[in-house]
Write a protein that holds these residues in place. Structure first.
Motif, PDB file in Angstrom:
ATOM      1  N   ASP A 131      49.895  64.643  77.686  1.00  0.00           N
ATOM      2  CA  ASP A 131      49.458  64.424  76.211  1.00  0.00           C
ATOM      3  C   ASP A 131      48.738  65.505  75.962  1.00  0.00           C
ATOM      4  O   ASP A 131      48.591  65.755  74.620  1.00  0.00           O
ATOM      5  N   ASP A 132      48.102  66.271  76.680  1.00  0.00           N
ATOM      6  CA  ASP A 132      47.462  67.485  76.307  1.00  0.00           C
ATOM      7  C   ASP A 132      47.970  68.738  76.485  1.00  0.00           C
ATOM      8  O   ASP A 132      47.498  69.857  76.305  1.00  0.00           O
ATOM      9  N   TYR A 133      49.440  68.625  76.452  1.00  0.00           N
ATOM     10  CA  TYR A 133      50.257  69.922  76.231  1.00  0.00           C
ATOM     11  C   TYR A 133      51.275  69.735  74.949  1.00  0.00           C
ATOM     12  O   TYR A 133      51.510  68.615  74.645  1.00  0.00           O
ATOM     13  N   THR A 134      51.810  70.790  74.517  1.00  0.00           N
ATOM     14  CA  THR A 134      52.731  70.823  73.474  1.00  0.00           C
ATOM     15  C   THR A 134      54.122  71.937  73.821  1.00  0.00           C
ATOM     16  O   THR A 134      53.644  72.787  74.418  1.00  0.00           O
ATOM     17  N   MET A 146      58.126  76.287  78.594  1.00  0.00           N
ATOM     18  CA  MET A 146      56.740  76.384  78.242  1.00  0.00           C
ATOM     19  C   MET A 146      55.997  75.400  77.521  1.00  0.00           C
ATOM     20  O   MET A 146      56.605  74.907  76.556  1.00  0.00           O
ATOM     21  N   PHE A 147      55.027  74.644  78.051  1.00  0.00           N
ATOM     22  CA  PHE A 147      54.291  73.720  77.493  1.00  0.00           C
ATOM     23  C   PHE A 147      52.822  74.181  77.474  1.00  0.00           C
ATOM     24  O   PHE A 147      52.248  74.477  78.626  1.00  0.00           O
ATOM     25  N   PHE A 148      52.262  74.579  76.295  1.00  0.00           N
ATOM     26  CA  PHE A 148      50.991  75.177  76.102  1.00  0.00           C
ATOM     27  C   PHE A 148      49.989  73.943  76.127  1.00  0.00           C
ATOM     28  O   PHE A 148      50.275  72.995  75.195  1.00  0.00           O
ATOM     29  N   GLN A 149      49.008  74.364  76.790  1.00  0.00           N
ATOM     30  CA  GLN A 149      47.784  73.173  76.453  1.00  0.00           C
ATOM     31  C   GLN A 149      47.086  73.241  75.074  1.00  0.00           C
ATOM     32  O   GLN A 149      47.224  74.213  74.528  1.00  0.00           O
ATOM     33  N   THR A 150      46.877  72.047  74.531  1.00  0.00           N
ATOM     34  CA  THR A 150      46.196  71.868  73.490  1.00  0.00           C
ATOM     35  C   THR A 150      44.744  71.631  73.604  1.00  0.00           C
ATOM     36  O   THR A 150      44.024  71.179  74.382  1.00  0.00           O
ATOM     37  N   TYR A 158      49.608  81.388  75.546  1.00  0.00           N
ATOM     38  CA  TYR A 158      49.771  82.437  76.759  1.00  0.00           C
ATOM     39  C   TYR A 158      48.600  82.568  77.488  1.00  0.00           C
ATOM     40  O   TYR A 158      48.162  83.576  77.397  1.00  0.00           O
ATOM     41  N   ASN A 159      48.295  81.366  78.173  1.00  0.00           N
ATOM     42  CA  ASN A 159      47.021  81.520  79.005  1.00  0.00           C
ATOM     43  C   ASN A 159      47.478  80.898  80.390  1.00  0.00           C
ATOM     44  O   ASN A 159      47.735  79.602  80.536  1.00  0.00           O
ATOM     45  N   GLN A 160      47.267  81.608  81.556  1.00  0.00           N
ATOM     46  CA  GLN A 160      47.587  81.277  82.911  1.00  0.00           C
ATOM     47  C   GLN A 160      46.822  80.034  83.324  1.00  0.00           C
ATOM     48  O   GLN A 160      47.185  79.140  84.282  1.00  0.00           O
ATOM     49  N   ASN A 161      45.691  79.771  82.570  1.00  0.00           N
ATOM     50  CA  ASN A 161      44.745  78.922  83.430  1.00  0.00           C
ATOM     51  C   ASN A 161      45.157  77.331  82.642  1.00  0.00           C
ATOM     52  O   ASN A 161      44.145  76.360  82.796  1.00  0.00           O
ATOM     53  N   GLY A 162      45.942  77.465  81.492  1.00  0.00           N
ATOM     54  CA  GLY A 162      46.028  76.008  80.643  1.00  0.00           C
ATOM     55  C   GLY A 162      47.599  76.229  80.125  1.00  0.00           C
ATOM     56  O   GLY A 162      47.878  76.210  78.822  1.00  0.00           O
ATOM     57  N   ILE A 163      48.236  75.918  81.337  1.00  0.00           N
ATOM     58  CA  ILE A 163      49.911  76.117  80.742  1.00  0.00           C
ATOM     59  C   ILE A 163      50.784  75.198  81.768  1.00  0.00           C
ATOM     60  O   ILE A 163      50.221  75.211  83.039  1.00  0.00           O
ATOM     61  N   LEU A 164      51.636  74.507  81.442  1.00  0.00           N
ATOM     62  CA  LEU A 164      52.955  74.049  82.165  1.00  0.00           C
ATOM     63  C   LEU A 164      54.082  74.806  82.069  1.00  0.00           C
ATOM     64  O   LEU A 164      54.714  74.918  80.893  1.00  0.00           O
ATOM     65  N   LEU A 165      54.588  75.123  83.283  1.00  0.00           N
ATOM     66  CA  LEU A 165      55.893  76.058  83.251  1.00  0.00           C
ATOM     67  C   LEU A 165      56.747  75.229  84.080  1.00  0.00           C
ATOM     68  O   LEU A 165      56.617  74.935  84.955  1.00  0.00           O
ATOM     69  N   MET A 174      65.980  71.021  85.564  1.00  0.00           N
ATOM     70  CA  MET A 174      64.636  71.256  86.092  1.00  0.00           C
ATOM     71  C   MET A 174      64.564  71.085  87.544  1.00  0.00           C
ATOM     72  O   MET A 174      64.886  70.135  88.145  1.00  0.00           O
ATOM     73  N   LEU A 175      63.883  72.316  88.155  1.00  0.00           N
ATOM     74  CA  LEU A 175      63.701  72.331  89.601  1.00  0.00           C
ATOM     75  C   LEU A 175      62.356  71.676  89.982  1.00  0.00           C
ATOM     76  O   LEU A 175      62.151  71.249  90.917  1.00  0.00           O
ATOM     77  N   PHE A 176      61.315  72.521  89.251  1.00  0.00           N
ATOM     78  CA  PHE A 176      60.023  72.354  89.803  1.00  0.00           C
ATOM     79  C   PHE A 176      59.099  72.868  88.491  1.00  0.00           C
ATOM     80  O   PHE A 176      59.586  73.490  87.756  1.00  0.00           O
ATOM     81  N   TYR A 177      57.832  72.495  88.762  1.00  0.00           N
ATOM     82  CA  TYR A 177      57.037  73.047  87.536  1.00  0.00           C
ATOM     83  C   TYR A 177      55.523  73.426  88.204  1.00  0.00           C
ATOM     84  O   TYR A 177      55.220  72.976  89.153  1.00  0.00           O
ATOM     85  N   THR A 178      54.863  74.067  87.601  1.00  0.00           N
ATOM     86  CA  THR A 178      53.496  74.637  87.741  1.00  0.00           C
ATOM     87  C   THR A 178      52.769  74.071  86.832  1.00  0.00           C
ATOM     88  O   THR A 178      53.056  74.389  85.430  1.00  0.00           O
ATOM     89  N   GLN A 179      51.471  73.808  87.024  1.00  0.00           N
ATOM     90  CA  GLN A 179      50.440  73.272  86.105  1.00  0.00           C
ATOM     91  C   GLN A 179      49.122  73.825  86.313  1.00  0.00           C
ATOM     92  O   GLN A 179      48.606  73.691  87.017  1.00  0.00           O
ATOM     93  N   THR A 180      48.565  74.130  85.106  1.00  0.00           N
ATOM     94  CA  THR A 180      47.115  74.430  85.120  1.00  0.00           C
ATOM     95  C   THR A 180      46.558  73.782  84.026  1.00  0.00           C
ATOM     96  O   THR A 180      47.188  73.548  82.846  1.00  0.00           O
ATOM     97  N   MET A 181      45.115  73.794  83.921  1.00  0.00           N
ATOM     98  CA  MET A 181      44.380  73.301  82.725  1.00  0.00           C
ATOM     99  C   MET A 181      43.139  73.967  82.604  1.00  0.00           C
ATOM    100  O   MET A 181      42.609  74.470  83.377  1.00  0.00           O
ATOM    101  N   LEU A 182      42.624  73.895  81.581  1.00  0.00           N
ATOM    102  CA  LEU A 182      41.215  74.240  80.838  1.00  0.00           C
ATOM    103  C   LEU A 182      40.579  73.097  80.361  1.00  0.00           C
ATOM    104  O   LEU A 182      41.027  72.258  79.824  1.00  0.00           O
ATOM    105  N   VAL A 183      39.354  73.306  80.627  1.00  0.00           N
ATOM    106  CA  VAL A 183      38.229  72.205  80.189  1.00  0.00           C
ATOM    107  C   VAL A 183      37.176  73.018  79.448  1.00  0.00           C
ATOM    108  O   VAL A 183      36.799  73.956  79.449  1.00  0.00           O
ATOM    109  N   LYS A 184      36.522  72.245  78.241  1.00  0.00           N
ATOM    110  CA  LYS A 184      35.548  72.823  77.506  1.00  0.00           C
ATOM    111  C   LYS A 184      34.388  73.042  77.969  1.00  0.00           C
ATOM    112  O   LYS A 184      33.708  72.154  78.702  1.00  0.00           O
ATOM    113  N   GLN A 185      33.416  74.117  77.770  1.00  0.00           N
ATOM    114  CA  GLN A 185      32.012  74.067  78.117  1.00  0.00           C
ATOM    115  C   GLN A 185      31.387  73.276  77.182  1.00  0.00           C
ATOM    116  O   GLN A 185      31.532  73.016  75.924  1.00  0.00           O
ATOM    117  N   ASN A 186      30.012  73.149  77.624  1.00  0.00           N
ATOM    118  CA  ASN A 186      29.034  72.344  76.546  1.00  0.00           C
ATOM    119  C   ASN A 186      28.359  73.375  75.557  1.00  0.00           C
ATOM    120  O   ASN A 186      27.960  72.777  74.686  1.00  0.00           O
TER     121      ASN A 186
END
Length: 306
Positions: A131-134, A146-150, A158-165, A174-186
């Motif tokens: 649900d955190d991707y679009t 490509m699914f961008f994190q929101t 287009y950020n390698q640290n927050g994307i689902l490919l 669909m064979l496989f996927y790679t996933q990374t996420m970003l989290v917000k700083q305070n």
């Protein structure tokens, strides 16, 4: 005594006159500024008309304020990865607690003519935090979804640290996927006024990024970073201007600067980075061998097309 009263009356009259004249001057300046803005707007519209460039998107005309967002790459926990305990048809591996690799035991077919809604439905129950991707697009050069994190309900581009490919085969399964996420700083940042969508379009026009006959089909908001590095990153609010329903151009909504939008270059970098991280797995790892072969094939597809 009478002279003092007359003197006071004169002073009051002059004060009233001064205020009246000041109001007239201010109103005149406002009218001049509005007229100048209208003339500039009209002039830009005439420039677009002369190049047969049409704005077919509904441009919001309200004032916008937004802040830069500070994010860092997320480390996934064992508790979060328990998501896969109830998922069939996937082999999963986590690298450095930050990169999820997951292979479908049986490739997942994509229906013919599937759009973003169907693709989203296919992935929704197969990916943690989906649900955190679009949906960000289907790159046909490498046959990758490509699914961008929101963040704040808008995409991070287009950020390698927050994307689902999601990697597809020649049959678009669909064979496989790679996933990374970003989290917000305070650390909060202050909201700043943003340029309007028409300002982003004008920037692209003056920079010769729009061609004769182009149709601007959509303008939307997202986040982009100028320096896609490891660790903490600062993302700026960015206008995405879609040309002819397919090409996308990105304009920083605070600094009014154009960002690069070479999708193939981004995907090539993402594939290369994943290949490097795969080499950290044990030598006889089945997932490593499978993904390495397919990712090298994706790079070869690009090299053959050049």
């Amino acid at each position: 005594m009478q002279w003092k009263q007359i003197k006071t009356l004169f002073i009051l009259c002059f004060l009233i006159l001064d205020v009246y004249l000041a109001v007239l001057i201010i109103n005149k300046q406002d009218e001049t500024e509005v007229a100048s803005m209208d003339t500039a707007e009209k002039s830009f519209e005439q420039q677009l008309d002369s190049e047969d460039i049409a704005i077919n998107a509904d441009l919001p005309d309200k004032s916008f304020e937004e802040s830069n967002v500070e994010l860092k790459q997320k480390s996934f926990t064992e508790h979060e990865l328990a998501f896969f305990d109830d998922i069939d048809n996937q082999q999963t591996k986590l690298i450095d607690n930050k990169l999820i690799l997951s292979r479908f035991d049986e490739p997942v077919s994509i229906p013919d003519g599937a759009g973003s809604d169907k693709l989203t439905k296919l992935m929704k129950d197969r990916v943690p935090f989906f649900d955190d991707y679009t949906f960000g697009g289907w790159n046909e050069d490498m046959n990758v979804l490509m699914f961008f994190q929101t963040k704040n309900d808008v995409p991070i581009y287009y950020n390698q640290n927050g994307i689902l490919l999601v990697y597809l085969d020649d049959d678009n399964d669909m064979l496989f996927y790679t996933q990374t996420m970003l989290v917000k700083q305070n650390s909060p940042t202050k909201d700043e006024p943003l340029i309007k969508p028409i300002g982003a379009i004008k920037k692209l026009f003056n920079s010769n990024r729009l061609e004769y006959g182009d149709k601007i089909s959509d303008v939307s908001m997202g986040f982009y970073t100028r320096f896609p590095l490891e660790g903490e990153q600062v993302f700026s609010p960015t206008w995405t201007v879609t040309i002819n329903n397919q090409n996308k151009l990105y304009v920083n909504a605070i600094e009014n600067k154009i960002y690069p939008s070479d999708e193939v270059t981004f995907l090539t970098g993402a594939v290369t980075s994943t290949l490097e991280k795969l080499q950290t797995l044990e030598k006889d790892n089945e997932l490593k061998a499978y993904m390495t072969a397919h990712l090298k094939n994706k790079l070869a597809m690009i090299q053959d097309s050049e």
